[in-house]
Design a protein around this motif. Structure first.
Motif, PDB file in Angstrom:
ATOM      1  N   LEU A 395      37.198  63.681  20.761  1.00 24.96           N
ATOM      2  CA  LEU A 395      36.986  63.032  19.457  1.00 24.96           C
ATOM      3  C   LEU A 395      38.290  62.751  18.713  1.00 24.96           C
ATOM      4  N   LYS A 398      39.427  59.498  16.617  1.00 22.84           N
ATOM      5  CA  LYS A 398      38.284  58.582  16.424  1.00 22.84           C
ATOM      6  C   LYS A 398      37.790  58.687  14.983  1.00 22.84           C
ATOM      7  N   THR A 399      37.622  57.538  14.341  1.00 21.39           N
ATOM      8  CA  THR A 399      37.125  57.510  12.962  1.00 21.39           C
ATOM      9  C   THR A 399      36.159  56.341  12.803  1.00 21.39           C
ATOM     10  N   LEU A 403      33.010  56.716  15.723  1.00 19.72           N
ATOM     11  CA  LEU A 403      32.209  57.943  15.697  1.00 19.72           C
ATOM     12  C   LEU A 403      30.714  57.655  15.629  1.00 19.72           C
ATOM     13  N   ASN A 408      29.486  59.529  20.951  1.00 18.61           N
ATOM     14  CA  ASN A 408      30.313  60.307  20.025  1.00 18.61           C
ATOM     15  C   ASN A 408      29.479  61.070  18.999  1.00 18.61           C
ATOM     16  N   LYS A 409      28.322  60.509  18.636  1.00 17.67           N
ATOM     17  CA  LYS A 409      27.422  61.258  17.737  1.00 17.67           C
ATOM     18  C   LYS A 409      27.016  62.571  18.383  1.00 17.67           C
ATOM     19  N   VAL A 412      29.895  64.980  18.239  1.00 14.62           N
ATOM     20  CA  VAL A 412      30.110  65.523  16.882  1.00 14.62           C
ATOM     21  C   VAL A 412      29.140  66.668  16.612  1.00 14.62           C
TER      22      VAL A 412
END
Length: 524
Positions: A395, A398-399, A403, A408-409, A412
């Motif tokens: 991650l 990553k922004t 995300l 990526n969810k 997170v």
């Protein structure tokens, strides 16, 4: 059968009579007879009957029945006109009857008619809320299924739109009293709607009010009965009720009865739970609810016994490290699978209840048992560190939009889960074990507490359930993280993800069983 001309002539007689209008009973009777005529006559009758209704109390029944005939006419324009005028009949003792009639008319499939009925009900609600509620609840208890369903939905959507001067304390007390009668025999969906209705009442926003609601839910959940894990309806009922109770719990409204029931009845049967909902991870669902409730558990009678049951269940998901062969490699074929989502829930619940008996691990367990637990914690912690590093690396940098991708969810959420477990394990490694750290459960939003906020929790990360919104409870999307089974695997493609909305247990019969037969047909 009067003609259009005769209707107009008799209307003129009544309109010109001013204060002596009540003396022209024959003229009003001609207008009532207009409902037996053709389309034009009926349209006029639909307008003229309500206009002079209040002047002829001795003809009230005849007038209301005549208007009802028009409400059931084949011509949609006549029906709509007749429905629109119904509130004019809602005077004195006639109002509950008009409310009852309008409630029955909610079954119409014509959208324009349906809106007219809704508006008419709202208008008489503002005239006499208690009388209107009498008609609504009469149909909820005794009416056709479609009428019952729509009357409940009317209350759940329209009550919140009414001003305070209409929804007085006495009116809210009547709603609670009548709702309790209905709750003796409801479906799961109806129960959820009634909890939405009741939790929106001002008089039940107090601590004692919320406690009352919790007791209602506990009664509906049947916490006095032995839990049957093989009965999908029994499991469904408990979960639906618990979901309604969770937003009501606070530091002053305790979850003790529910947590006790889960520890004593549900946890020992966790692996045998059945559910009517396809694709639902029922075990994780139960553990999430237990975790959310554990924050608000009060004094528990059999705390040590129940804490031990929770501890034993936690051990099932915290494996011992695999035995190593003489060459230092894993002697088995597979590494133990680390089920982080389950462990987060169980460890959090144990951490919350453990605060109430802080010497449980040191004084209540024998030395061998404690040593075994620490070995498991240590092994789990080692695996955690590897996955946390992998997730942070994946991650890193990553922004924003990056995300928001599904992959990526998942990562997170996985990072939240592993971080939470890491914090809790560190606490338990203290000598003596500590219970001071706080975390936000991975599926809960982080809540900011501002200075002076009226109902601040002890800590923003205590896992407190968010206050129920007027629009009804919404379950967050669930993300189940199953990391790679290899102890030091760098493969991050092994994330299993399942997304679910609100849990729905729907059955055709009511009462989480069956409703008795009710009368059918027109009840006017």
């Amino acid at each position: 059968m009067p003609t259009v001309e005769e209707l107009y002539r008799n209307y003129g007689i009544l309109a010109d009579a001013t204060e002596q209008v009540g003396q022209h009973k024959d003229a009003y009777q001609v207008i009532l007879d207009g409902v037996k005529g053709g389309t034009k006559e009926k349209r006029l009758a639909a307008q003229f009957i309500p206009k002079f209704f209040k002047h002829f109390p001795e003809l009230a029944d005849s007038a209301i029945n005549a208007q009802l005939d028009l409400c059931e006419d084949e011509d949609v324009s006549i029906r709509r006109q007749a429905i629109k005028e119904l509130p004019q009949f809602a005077t004195g003792e006639n109002l509950p009857r008009v409310a009852d009639i309008l409630t029955q008319l909610l079954q119409t499939d014509d959208s324009a008619e349906f809106n007219l009925v809704n508006n008419a009900l709202l208008s008489i609600f503002k005239m006499d809320a208690k009388g209107t509620l009498g008609g609504l609840f009469s149909q909820i208890l005794q009416g056709e299924d479609i009428v019952r369903e729509r009357a409940i939905k009317f209350l759940s959507t329209k009550l919140k739109t009414l001003p305070d001067e209409v929804l007085t304390k006495e009116v809210e007390e009547l709603i609670l009293t009548e709702s309790k009668k209905v709750l003796e025999d409801v479906t799961g969906e109806e129960f959820v709607l009634f909890m939405k209705i009741l939790s929106g009442l001002k008089s039940l926003q107090t601590v004692s009010g919320r406690q009352q609601l919790v007791e209602l839910v506990a009664e509906q959940a049947d916490l006095e009965q032995t839990f049957n894990p093989s009965d999908p309806d029994c499991v469904d009922r408990l979960l639906q009720c618990t979901r309604q109770a969770v937003p009501l719990f606070s530091k002053n409204v305790h979850s003790t009865r529910f947590v006790t029931y889960f520890c004593e009845q549900v946890l020992p049967n966790l692996s045998t739970l059945t559910t009517p909902v396809e694709g639902l991870d029922i075990q994780l669902e139960v553990l999430k609810l237990l975790a959310e409730m554990s924050s608000f558990c009060g004094d528990m009678e059999k705390l040590e016994t129940n804490l031990r049951k929770l501890f034993d269940k936690l051990l099932e998901y915290m494996p011992l490290p695999p035995e190593e062969a003489e060459n230092g490699e894993n002697a088995g074929n597979e590494e133990p699978k680390l089920q982080f989502s389950y462990v987060e829930c169980l460890l959090y619940s144990f951490h919350q209840l453990g605060r109430k008996l802080p010497d449980f691990l040191t004084a209540k367990l024998n030395a061998e048992k404690l040593k075994d637990f620490k070995i498991r914690l240590q092994y789990f912690a080692r695996g955690l560190q590897v996955y946390i590093r992998q997730l942070r690396l994946a991650l890193q940098g990553k922004t924003g939009e990056a995300l928001k991708t599904e992959e990526n969810k998942i990562k997170v959420v996985a990072l939240k889960i592993t971080n939470n477990i890491n914090v809790l394990i560190k606490d338990l490694f203290h000598i003596p074990p500590s219970y001071k750290s706080t975390v936000t459960l991975s599926w809960k939003p982080v809540q900011k507490v501002e200075m002076g906020q009226k109902r601040a929790t002890e800590d923003t990360t205590s896992g407190s359930p968010p206050k129920k919104s007027p629009a009804g409870p919404k379950r967050d999307a669930r993300q189940i993280y199953n990391p790679p089974s290899g102890k030091y695997s760098s493969n991050l493609s092994n994330f299993n993800y399942e997304q679910r909305g609100a849990f729905r247990g729907s059955r055709g019969a009511r009462g989480w069983g069956a409703r008795g037969n009710r009368s059918r047909g027109r009840l006017y």
